[in-house]
Design a protein around this motif. Structure first.
Motif: not given
Length: 228
Positions: A166-167, A70-84, A86-95
């Motif tokens: 997002v958090v 979902a993040l790849t589909y929505m954001l593409g390369d608009r954020i860095s790999e590090v932010s990607f 961290i964001l994926a991990e935060h979303l997973w933990q929240i879910s």
């Protein structure tokens, strides 16, 4: 003519020993079989627990893969790999912590900013509305939520970081879900503000549904693109 059978004491002893041996044999067999059944039952419980654990781990893995897609589909390369990451991990933990489908959060992101991490909200007049980042959070709202969760939000730049934005936005949405008890009213309040929604509910006035319907469409779109 009468006949009588008399057993000697030795014969009685032999019969007693044989009877005891037979009884001991059956008791031993019963105990052995009982132990085997207990062992099989224990192994079955272990296997059942292992299967449940594997099912949970499998679901966690699928959820994480779904978030990445979902993040790849929505954001593409608009954020860095590090932010990607961290964001994926935060979303997973929240879910996992709040039993909330991560695609719901990302559908709000799509509705609010179309996946632009640097989005700045505007009124129809073109004036800056104060809403920032992926989930269009206002700075004062972010500071209040941040204090509750130990997040330090000092300025607008913090809300331009996707993993922070997002958090904070997810925490706000989860609070609204808890307040109203359902996703529909929570999403309307996310858009209009809870004060406006409370006033409408007090008057038994109908809530506007366009924002909610927009999020639902975005959610279905994400489901179609991120199915595994």
């Amino acid at each position: 003519m009468k006949s009588s059978v008399r057993l000697s004491s030795m014969s009685v002893s032999v019969l007693f020993i044989i009877g005891f041996a037979v009884l001991f044999f059956f008791a031993s067999e019963w105990y052995s079989n009982s132990r085997k059944l207990e062992k099989l039952a224990y192994q079955e419980r272990i296997l059942h627990n292992d299967m449940e654990h594997l099912e949970v781990v499998g679901k966690w893995t699928l959820d994480y893969v779904k978030i990445e897609k979902a993040l790849t589909y929505m954001l593409g390369d608009r954020i860095s790999e590090v932010s990607f990451r961290i964001l994926a991990e935060h979303l997973w933990q929240i879910s996992q912590s709040y039993s909330l489908d991560p695609l719901i959060i990302l559908a709000v992101v799509a509705q609010e900013s179309r996946g632009n991490p640097l989005a700045r909200g505007r009124f129809q007049t073109g004036k800056f509305s104060g809403a920032l980042g992926l989930m269009q959070i206002k700075l004062e709202t972010a500071k209040k939520i941040g204090r509750r969760f130990g997040l330090v939000i000092e300025g607008e730049d913090d809300l331009m970081r996707p993993e922070v934005n997002v958090v904070v936005g997810s925490a706000y949405l989860i609070r609204l879900i808890g307040k109203y008890g359902n996703l529909r009213e929570a999403l309307v309040a996310y858009n209009l503000g809870h004060t406006a929604v409370d006033k409408l509910l007090e008057k038994n006035a109908p809530l506007p549904t366009s924002y909610y319907e927009g999020v639902v469409r975005k959610y279905r779109d994400l489901m179609n693109h991120c199915s595994i």
